[in-house]
Design a protein around this motif. Structure first.
Motif, PDB file in Angstrom:
ATOM      1  N   HIS A   1       7.091  15.742  -5.334  1.00 37.54           N
ATOM      2  CA  HIS A   1       7.545  17.132  -5.303  1.00 37.54           C
ATOM      3  C   HIS A   1       7.664  17.722  -3.908  1.00 37.54           C
ATOM      4  O   HIS A   1       8.357  18.710  -3.710  1.00 37.54           O
ATOM      5  N   VAL A   2       6.961  17.151  -2.951  1.00 38.22           N
ATOM      6  CA  VAL A   2       6.928  17.767  -1.625  1.00 38.22           C
ATOM      7  C   VAL A   2       7.482  16.855  -0.526  1.00 38.22           C
ATOM      8  O   VAL A   2       8.345  17.267   0.245  1.00 38.22           O
TER       9      VAL A   2
ATOM     10  N   GLN B   1       2.056  12.853  -7.019  1.00 38.23           N
ATOM     11  CA  GLN B   1       2.692  14.124  -7.345  1.00 38.23           C
ATOM     12  C   GLN B   1       3.197  14.807  -6.069  1.00 38.23           C
ATOM     13  O   GLN B   1       4.314  15.326  -6.027  1.00 38.23           O
TER      14      GLN B   1
ATOM     15  N   ALA C   1      -0.073  20.316  -0.271  1.00 40.33           N
ATOM     16  CA  ALA C   1       0.115  19.891  -1.659  1.00 40.33           C
ATOM     17  C   ALA C   1      -1.201  19.391  -2.252  1.00 40.33           C
ATOM     18  O   ALA C   1      -1.566  19.745  -3.373  1.00 40.33           O
ATOM     19  N   ARG C   2      -1.932  18.570  -1.478  1.00 41.12           N
ATOM     20  CA  ARG C   2      -3.212  18.059  -1.962  1.00 41.12           C
ATOM     21  C   ARG C   2      -4.212  19.186  -2.138  1.00 41.12           C
ATOM     22  O   ARG C   2      -5.001  19.202  -3.084  1.00 41.12           O
TER      23      ARG C   2
ATOM     24  N   MET D   1      -2.690  18.744  -6.179  1.00 41.57           N
ATOM     25  CA  MET D   1      -1.776  17.669  -6.549  1.00 41.57           C
ATOM     26  C   MET D   1      -2.384  16.329  -6.173  1.00 41.57           C
ATOM     27  O   MET D   1      -3.046  16.204  -5.150  1.00 41.57           O
ATOM     28  N   GLY D   2      -2.122  15.305  -6.981  1.00 45.98           N
ATOM     29  CA  GLY D   2      -2.461  13.949  -6.598  1.00 45.98           C
ATOM     30  C   GLY D   2      -1.472  13.462  -5.555  1.00 45.98           C
ATOM     31  O   GLY D   2      -0.444  14.112  -5.320  1.00 45.98           O
TER      32      GLY D   2
END
Lengths: 250, 226
Positions: free
Chosen positions: B134-135, B130, B121-122, B126-127
């Motif tokens: 979301h994950v 976030q 995700a990062r 994404m921060g």
């Protein structure tokens, strides 16, 4: 392999140490648009660390990374990472999301595309990696090769300027590596800028513009595959190539 | 037959307390859910002062009886000018208590999500927040659901302590019937059956939710087979 001289990624003198162990000891390289570079070397020579330092998943201790001339800094990191896709050894698909939602998530939440646009693009990319018929499966319902192709589709949907591949076939059964290598070759031939850590000699020979050979945290040799495979200058390179080309023919 | 007659006569009065019991329960576990998530976040991601604060909170609320906590809130806090009505006091007491337990379940669940998920995700830009939303959370919440359901059902039964500060929930009403009729055997058997039905229904609903949100590879197939 539509290379241009336009520089996409520049890595300057990266250093990284874990405790007493210096994993990267001054690595520099550049990628021009459309170039496919393969990083090789025996395990523990810092190849994966190099990739992780490039997008700052592991922040480097020293050195710079520039994307189209812009340096990655803590402040610009999230905004710049969307342009640097990362394909992991063990795929790291989001396990709670169907394949299509894996490919849509970044488009929706980061690129703020509309659902319709994200869906259309996701289906295009899944088509491209041959997984359109698996769009509504969960990652756990796919083979390793399919999962890796899905993760490549997830990367492509973000319109990255460069894709970093971290040993994309190492976690796969031998009979499944082919389908992933085929997709990667196709991307290279379509002019995707890519930096690939891999021992896939087949990919390196036919799809790479340049091979980078690392040893002990530094780049010891680099050049086009024809030269490097046929006529390696460095003793370490020769020894390494002997082992992996032997494995390939076995 | 005698019991059935007794039940027929007094059950309606006891059942009038069901909305109170369920109201206490839903407010308390919802509060515990939100605050538990905040505490778990503090324990994993927050800077040291918040981490220590959350850890201390959890230890205190898990290490003292809920009844004592409730008396402290209802009878003790007025001495420092904080006056809460009985229902609110009970919600706060049960909510604060369950949040400490829920926090530990959430923490374990958040940590059970493989690190590669956060990294992926990062890596796409994404921060951390976030990526959590979301994950990580959607996976952690699915994984925690069986334990969370246990906790929720426990708390449904714990709402009975509110009778001690005069909240007219079903145990308090049963006690009233008892002192009116002196049929303690029948009345507490009856109210026990009411709890059994409530917990049974809640357990069914939560299992249905588990099946609904089951995703292969995130939760085990046991829920799907049920």
């Amino acid at each position: 392999m539509t290379k241009s001289d336009e520089e996409v990624l520049r890595v300057e003198d990266l250093h990284k140490r874990y405790g007493d162990h210096a994993v990267l000891r001054g690595v520099s390289l550049t990628l021009t648009r459309g170039e496919a570079k393969v990083v090789m070397g025996s395990s523990g020579t810092g190849k994966s660390t190099l990739l992780r330092c490039i997008n700052h998943l592991s922040p480097p201790d020293a050195g710079r990374v520039l994307l189209e001339g812009q340096p990655l800094t803590p402040a610009t990191l999230n905004a710049m990472r969307r342009h640097i896709a990362f394909v992991f050894q063990d795929f790291n698909l989001f396990t709670h999301l169907k394949v299509i939602d894996n490919v849509r998530l970044g488009q929706r939440r980061i690129l703020k595309r509309s659902k319709a646009a994200a869906t259309e693009r996701a289906m295009q990319e899944l088509e491209r990696v041959g997984l359109a018929d698996r769009a509504h499966y969960y990652p756990a319902q796919l083979s390793g090769g399919q999962q890796q192709r899905a993760s490549i589709a997830r990367a492509l949907a973000m319109d990255p300027k460069v894709i970093l591949f971290d040993e994309p076939t190492s976690a796969l059964d031998p009979e499944l590596t082919g389908e992933v290598v085929t997709v990667m070759k196709q991307l290279a031939s379509e002019g995707m800028t890519m930096l690939v850590v891999s021992h896939e000699v087949g990919f390196a020979r036919t799809a790479a513009d340049e091979i980078v050979f690392m040893d002990g945290g530094t780049i010891v040799e680099q050049g086009p595959p024809s030269t490097l495979f046929a006529n390696p200058a460095h003793e370490r390179t020769r020894a390494f190539l002997k082992v992996i080309t032997h494995q390939e023919s076995a | 037959m005698e019991f059935l007659d007794f039940a027929g006569e007094h059950l309606p009065f006891i059942l009038e307390g069901v909305p109170v019991t369920l109201g206490l329960w839903i407010l308390a576990i919802s509060f515990g859910f939100v605050f538990g998530l905040v505490l778990a976040w503090c324990r994993i991601y927050a800077p040291t002062p918040l981490y220590l604060l959350a850890t201390g909170y959890i230890e205190i609320f898990r290490g003292t009886p809920m009844l004592v906590q409730m008396f402290f809130i209802y009878l003790g806090l007025p001495e420092v000018g904080i006056v809460l009505d009985p229902f609110t006091s009970a919600v706060v007491a049960i909510g604060l208590n369950t949040s400490a337990y829920q926090a530990e379940y959430f923490r374990a669940a958040l940590l059970s999500v493989p690190q590669g998920q956060m990294q992926a995700a990062r890596a796409m830009g994404m921060g951390q927040t976030q990526a959590l939303i979301h994950v990580i959370l959607p996976q952690a919440l699915r994984r925690v659901l069986p334990q969370w359901s246990n906790e929720a059902i426990l708390e449904l039964k714990f709402t009975s302590i509110a009778f001690a500060i005069g909240v007219s929930e079903i145990t308090a009403r049963a006690e009233q019937v008892g002192y009116r009729t002196f049929e303690f055997f029948d009345v507490f058997l009856l109210v026990a059956l009411v709890y059994l039905v409530l917990t049974g229904v809640v357990a069914e609903v939560l299992q249905w939710v588990e099946r609904r949100v089951h995703v292969p590879g995130v939760t085990t197939t046991g829920a799907a087979a049920g």
